[in-house]
Design an enzyme around this catalytic site. Structure first.
Site, PDB file in Angstrom:
ATOM      1  N   LYS A 188      28.318  43.474 -18.752  1.00 48.76           N
ATOM      2  CA  LYS A 188      28.888  42.123 -18.786  1.00 48.76           C
ATOM      3  C   LYS A 188      28.659  41.395 -20.119  1.00 48.76           C
ATOM      4  O   LYS A 188      29.272  41.718 -21.134  1.00 48.76           O
ATOM      5  CB  LYS A 188      28.383  41.316 -17.588  1.00 48.76           C
ATOM      6  CG  LYS A 188      28.778  41.948 -16.240  1.00 48.76           C
ATOM      7  CD  LYS A 188      28.271  41.178 -15.057  1.00 48.76           C
ATOM      8  CE  LYS A 188      28.437  41.947 -13.780  1.00 48.76           C
ATOM      9  NZ  LYS A 188      29.819  41.921 -13.269  1.00 48.76           N
ATOM     10  N   TYR A 197      24.112  45.677  -5.418  1.00 46.00           N
ATOM     11  CA  TYR A 197      25.205  46.514  -5.909  1.00 46.00           C
ATOM     12  C   TYR A 197      24.856  46.933  -7.334  1.00 46.00           C
ATOM     13  O   TYR A 197      24.466  46.093  -8.155  1.00 46.00           O
ATOM     14  CB  TYR A 197      26.505  45.711  -5.892  1.00 46.00           C
ATOM     15  CG  TYR A 197      27.718  46.430  -6.438  1.00 46.00           C
ATOM     16  CD1 TYR A 197      28.258  46.087  -7.679  1.00 46.00           C
ATOM     17  CD2 TYR A 197      28.337  47.451  -5.730  1.00 46.00           C
ATOM     18  CE1 TYR A 197      29.386  46.744  -8.182  1.00 46.00           C
ATOM     19  CE2 TYR A 197      29.458  48.102  -6.218  1.00 46.00           C
ATOM     20  CZ  TYR A 197      29.977  47.739  -7.456  1.00 46.00           C
ATOM     21  OH  TYR A 197      31.081  48.387  -7.962  1.00 46.00           O
ATOM     22  N   ASP A 244      18.047  46.072 -12.553  1.00 41.36           N
ATOM     23  CA  ASP A 244      19.473  46.059 -12.867  1.00 41.36           C
ATOM     24  C   ASP A 244      19.828  44.634 -13.300  1.00 41.36           C
ATOM     25  O   ASP A 244      20.029  43.753 -12.464  1.00 41.36           O
ATOM     26  CB  ASP A 244      20.284  46.490 -11.641  1.00 41.36           C
ATOM     27  CG  ASP A 244      21.774  46.367 -11.899  1.00 41.36           C
ATOM     28  OD1 ASP A 244      22.566  46.802 -11.026  1.00 41.36           O
ATOM     29  OD2 ASP A 244      22.167  45.852 -12.961  1.00 41.36           O
TER      30      ASP A 244
HETATM   31  P1  KE4 Z   1      30.467  47.498 -13.845  1.00 37.01           P
HETATM   32  O1  KE4 Z   1      30.564  48.989 -13.714  1.00 37.01           O
HETATM   33  O2  KE4 Z   1      31.436  46.763 -12.921  1.00 37.01           O
HETATM   34  O3  KE4 Z   1      30.563  47.037 -15.318  1.00 37.01           O
HETATM   35  O4  KE4 Z   1      28.991  47.031 -13.422  1.00 37.01           O
HETATM   36  C1  KE4 Z   1      28.535  47.417 -12.153  1.00 37.01           C
HETATM   37  C2  KE4 Z   1      27.440  46.449 -11.737  1.00 37.01           C
HETATM   38  C3  KE4 Z   1      26.121  46.870 -11.810  1.00 37.01           C
HETATM   39  N1  KE4 Z   1      25.109  46.037 -11.472  1.00 37.01           N
HETATM   40  C4  KE4 Z   1      25.356  44.764 -11.071  1.00 37.01           C
HETATM   41  C5  KE4 Z   1      24.204  43.876 -10.721  1.00 37.01           C
HETATM   42  C6  KE4 Z   1      26.687  44.291 -10.981  1.00 37.01           C
HETATM   43  O5  KE4 Z   1      26.920  43.023 -10.569  1.00 37.01           O
HETATM   44  C7  KE4 Z   1      27.747  45.140 -11.325  1.00 37.01           C
HETATM   45  C8  KE4 Z   1      29.200  44.705 -11.224  1.00 37.01           C
HETATM   46  N2  KE4 Z   1      29.432  43.415 -10.692  1.00 37.01           N
HETATM   47  C9  KE4 Z   1      30.691  43.220 -10.025  1.00 37.01           C
HETATM   48  C10 KE4 Z   1      30.698  41.808  -9.433  1.00 37.01           C
HETATM   49  N3  KE4 Z   1      29.838  41.697  -8.327  1.00 37.01           N
HETATM   50  C11 KE4 Z   1      31.844  43.454 -10.942  1.00 37.01           C
HETATM   51  C12 KE4 Z   1      33.160  42.931 -10.445  1.00 37.01           C
HETATM   52  C13 KE4 Z   1      34.011  44.034  -9.877  1.00 37.01           C
HETATM   53  O6  KE4 Z   1      33.492  44.940  -9.204  1.00 37.01           O
HETATM   54  O7  KE4 Z   1      35.236  43.938 -10.108  1.00 37.01           O
END
Ligand code: KE4
Length: 430
Positions: A267, A144, A239
């Site tokens: 994060k 993701y 990523d």
């Molecule tokens: P954000 O746009 O949520 O800040 O980051 C996206 C993203 C990109 N790459 C990786 C490896 C990620 O894990 C994420 C976001 N992680 C999720 C949890 N699996 C955020 C939690 C959510 O979607 O509420």
């Protein structure tokens, strides 16, 4: 435990917010029940609107690696707030942040701040496309990279948890340019590259996956991708939104000694405030506007408050590398406790763990990719989740998410976590 206030707030929230949440995975849809509404947090603990206390093992999906409300970050924000909150103009602190990131992650020669991991990943693939003049990207099933259109193909995390790994609203045109392969399958990548000569701009992956649950790269997988990208002039994008500054000061690429061409962050980099970043090779980053012709912008990018928190966080991590060993030890004690309970119950469930990331998979299959992750008994995980919640331990409300341990966990917390795990696993199998 009573959850009355949370349940009332959830009913109220659903009237004006889609699903009552601002991010789908928070809705407890895959584990059942309604989400708890958090009122406050401190150190290793969350407190909900009904006054229940939980030991925290999500830590806002990664950012709170030092624990909640860390005094140094609080102090930095209290100081920054006196100078107003946003200027939309360059500041010295952004330079200090960029210099520190380049120092901590040597493959990053230049870096651009954005406001989320999604923005970072979207911008990184646009830079790769602009630099190479190629259109296609390769991503891996179950990985993701945020909710950018190009990534919502065979996506993990909340996309899969909600049953939409291929989201509605993503056009066929966009989907045609996203090729997918199973994680840890180098042969599948080679086949895609051979079938699309000179058309692939980049390969983007989580070097350690958190979004299928925690899944590690097999020996040789990352180096194999590095070699393919070098040979075919494909941009290798790590990523590290989850793994960056979590697995080591230099993230997964330090741990596995692989040099990415571009890296994305999120994060932890914001210390809990909305920050993302992408960076890497100077020749690629100099394609970004206003230097080059790849456009990317953001009103609040490099926001002074977010930079104050992020800079304090990264400085603390950079100056105290022993933190990573401590986090590894704490996490090992948690997973060893789970393993003891599994052994006692003669259960062969799979635990994947690296540094301060881990997942307990409710399957006796070794989990190395999306297909094996999908063998999990999601219903049983849901029962385990709620047992742990009622015993005061807050886990990710999805089998397909990694957990994230913080420095704030004490020995007493470790005992409470071990006891909760043993009781929960016993009770759901009774
Ligand atoms: P954000 O746009 O949520 O800040 O980051 C996206 C993203 C990109 N790459 C990786 C490896 C990620 O894990 C994420 C976001 N992680 C999720 C949890 N699996 C955020 C939690 C959510 O979607 O509420």
């Amino acid at each position: 435990m009573n959850f009355n206030n949370s349940q009332q707030l959830f009913e109220r929230a659903k009237k004006t917010i889609p699903g009552g949440v601002n991010s789908p995975v928070r809705a407890f849809k895959s584990v059942g029940g309604s989400p708890i509404f958090i009122k406050s947090a401190k150190g290793a603990y969350l407190y909900d609107e009904d006054g229940n206390e939980y030991i925290e093992l999500i830590n806002s999906w990664g950012p709170m690696i030092l624990g909640h409300a860390h005094p140094k970050i609080q102090a930095a924000l209290s100081k920054a707030i006196e100078n107003s909150f946003s200027y939309g103009a360059p500041t010295q602190r952004e330079i200090e942040m960029a210099e520190l990131i380049c120092h901590m992650v040597p493959s990053v020669e230049k870096v651009r701040m954005v406001n989320s991991g999604t923005e970072a990943c979207m911008s990184a693939i646009r830079a790769a496309r602009g630099f190479t003049g190629r259109n296609k990207i390769i991503k891996f099933e179950g990985c993701y990279h945020g909710h950018g259109d190009s990534f919502l193909i065979a996506a993990g995390s909340g996309a899969y948890t909600m049953g939409s790994p291929d989201s509605l609203g993503v056009t066929q045109g966009v989907a045609n340019d996203t090729l997918t392969a199973p994680y840890n399958d180098l042969e599948a990548v080679k086949k895609l590259v051979d079938a699309n000569p000179n058309q692939i701009a980049c390969i983007i992956l989580e070097p350690v996956v958190g979004n299928m649950g925690c899944v590690l790269p097999k020996d040789g997988f990352l180096q194999g991708l590095r070699d393919i990208c070098t040979k075919e002039n494909i941009i290798l994008i790590f990523d590290e939104v989850m793994t960056g500054f979590r697995l080591a000061r230099g993230g997964a690429q330090e741990l596995f000694n692989i040099k990415a061409d571009l890296t994305t962050f999120g994060k932890i980099i914001g210390g809990g405030l909305p920050v993302g970043a992408y960076g890497g090779r100077k020749d690629i980053m100099d394609c970004i506007s206003p230097v080059g012709k790849v456009y990317q912008a953001g009103t609040l990018s490099g926001n002074p408050m977010a930079m104050a928190a992020g800079l304090t966080m990264l400085t603390e991590l950079n100056e105290n590398p022993a933190i990573y060993n401590t986090l590894d030890q704490i996490t090992t004690q948690i997973t060893q406790g789970i393993q003891l309970a599994l052994d006692k119950l003669k259960l062969n469930y799979t635990i994947n763990k690296i540094g301060s990331m881990y997942s307990l998979f409710f399957t006796d299959t070794t989990v190395t990719d999306f297909q094996t992750a999908k063998t999990c008994n999601v219903e049983l995980f849901g029962k385990y989740f709620h047992k742990m919640l009622s015993k005061g331990v807050y886990l990710a409300p999805s089998q397909f998410e990694s957990l994230f341990v913080s420095m704030a966990i004490s020995d007493d917390d470790l005992n409470r976590i071990a006891q909760a795990n043993e009781e929960a696993l016993t009770e759901i199998h009774a």
